[in-house]
Design an enzyme around this catalytic site. Sequence first.
Site, PDB file in Angstrom:
ATOM      1  N   GLY A   1       0.958  -0.711  -0.112  1.00  0.00           N
ATOM      2  CA  GLY A   1       0.405   0.309  -0.086  1.00  0.00           C
ATOM      3  C   GLY A   1       0.763   1.415   0.140  1.00  0.00           C
ATOM      4  O   GLY A   1       0.300   2.124   0.208  1.00  0.00           O
ATOM      5  N   LEU A   2       2.162   1.235  -0.337  1.00  0.00           N
ATOM      6  CA  LEU A   2       2.619   1.912  -0.523  1.00  0.00           C
ATOM      7  C   LEU A   2       3.370   2.735  -1.712  1.00  0.00           C
ATOM      8  O   LEU A   2       4.323   3.674  -1.909  1.00  0.00           O
ATOM      9  CB  LEU A   2       3.860   1.552   0.034  1.00  0.00           C
ATOM     10  N   SER A   3       2.117   2.705  -3.011  1.00  0.00           N
ATOM     11  CA  SER A   3       2.770   2.822  -4.027  1.00  0.00           C
ATOM     12  C   SER A   3       3.667   2.288  -4.758  1.00  0.00           C
ATOM     13  O   SER A   3       4.505   3.340  -5.585  1.00  0.00           O
ATOM     14  CB  SER A   3       2.231   4.370  -4.624  1.00  0.00           C
ATOM     15  N   SER A   4       4.409   1.688  -4.378  1.00  0.00           N
ATOM     16  CA  SER A   4       5.648   0.716  -5.284  1.00  0.00           C
ATOM     17  C   SER A   4       5.232   1.254  -6.946  1.00  0.00           C
ATOM     18  O   SER A   4       6.085   1.185  -8.458  1.00  0.00           O
ATOM     19  CB  SER A   4       5.757  -0.515  -5.059  1.00  0.00           C
TER      20      SER A   4
ATOM     21  N   ASP B   1      -1.613   8.319  -6.418  1.00  0.00           N
ATOM     22  CA  ASP B   1      -0.616   7.046  -6.565  1.00  0.00           C
ATOM     23  C   ASP B   1       0.534   8.453  -7.555  1.00  0.00           C
ATOM     24  O   ASP B   1       1.779   8.586  -6.769  1.00  0.00           O
ATOM     25  CB  ASP B   1      -0.046   6.075  -6.575  1.00  0.00           C
TER      26      ASP B   1
END
Length: 359
Positions: A104-107, A152
């Site tokens: 959920g950290l937008s890799s 994002d």
Amino acid sequence: MISYSAPGRVNLIGEHTDYNGGFALPIALPQRTSVTFTPSEVDTLTVLSDRADASVRIPLDTVPGGVTGWAAYVAGVIWALRERGVAVPGGTMTISSDVPIGSGLSSSAALECAVLGALTTAAGVRLDRIEQARIGQRAENDYVGAPTGLLDQLSSLFGEVSTAVLIDFRDLAVHPVPFDPDASGVTLLLFDSGQRHGHVGGEYAARRASCERAAAALGVASLRDVQHRGVSVLDGVIDPVDARRARHVLTENERVLDFVAACAELDFAAAGRLLTASHDSMRDDFEITTGRLDVIADAALAAGALGARMTGGGFGGCVIALVPAELTLKVGEAVRSAVLAAGYVEPELSRVYAAAGAG
């Protein structure tokens, strides 16, 4: 040779509001994805990631469905840029990243924005950040097949040190908001649950479709169009599930604006309460948290956190918590103990802060 990097992001508050024309308040993370691109006179882009065993050769004339897996995000950027009329050069590209995948950290957006920056630099093309975000979104939506909003990409592109990014998705206005809780003795903790998610799956798309049905039932194009009328307007949504999904969106938009106001007053206790209310809404109305995420949030609160919430698209990923600095160790240990007692894997804990955007 061109080097370009872009950060992951944490969304402080404002979940699933982006595709509903609402508000969100993310920060760019110190964790970044970096690419090194060497252009050459070839009609392919050969990419190698530090997270993959083998390189992938992507034809410059790739079309959706042509490349799958992690390299699809790179191929999607190539395709979207060419659709925009950019003469994308071929060559070789290496990718390295410390943004966790599926947390959920937008890799994915970090990868898209880093690749996009390197390719446009090599092509000698300057695009404003809003257009870059749209190209990255198109790569993810139409090539990869994940129906994500612009949150994002905008987070990665507009991030600044000690600054959150207030995004109004109705007109794509981006406003910087000072965010430096550490200066007030408050730490932003990030708990990576270890529970991975994937937005290509049906749950994210189902939530988006539910919001669209609720808006249609109210005779508007977007839920943002009834924001000013409050949750009582949802009496006009017959389907109870769609009404609950819409209630999350309307109340979440209010929480974003209230959170910004609390930060302006350096009232992190109030900001924390808004984080917790957001988690409750995502758990009960939007139904995107998990048992593991709930355990983390509840344990952090019980140990003295000012507030805690799941962050990201849901069904796994991370929890953030605002914690008085002197309670950081206590909260971290309490969460670890509660998670292990519940039979889950130990979460990874880190202190995070607002960092610089892509460049």
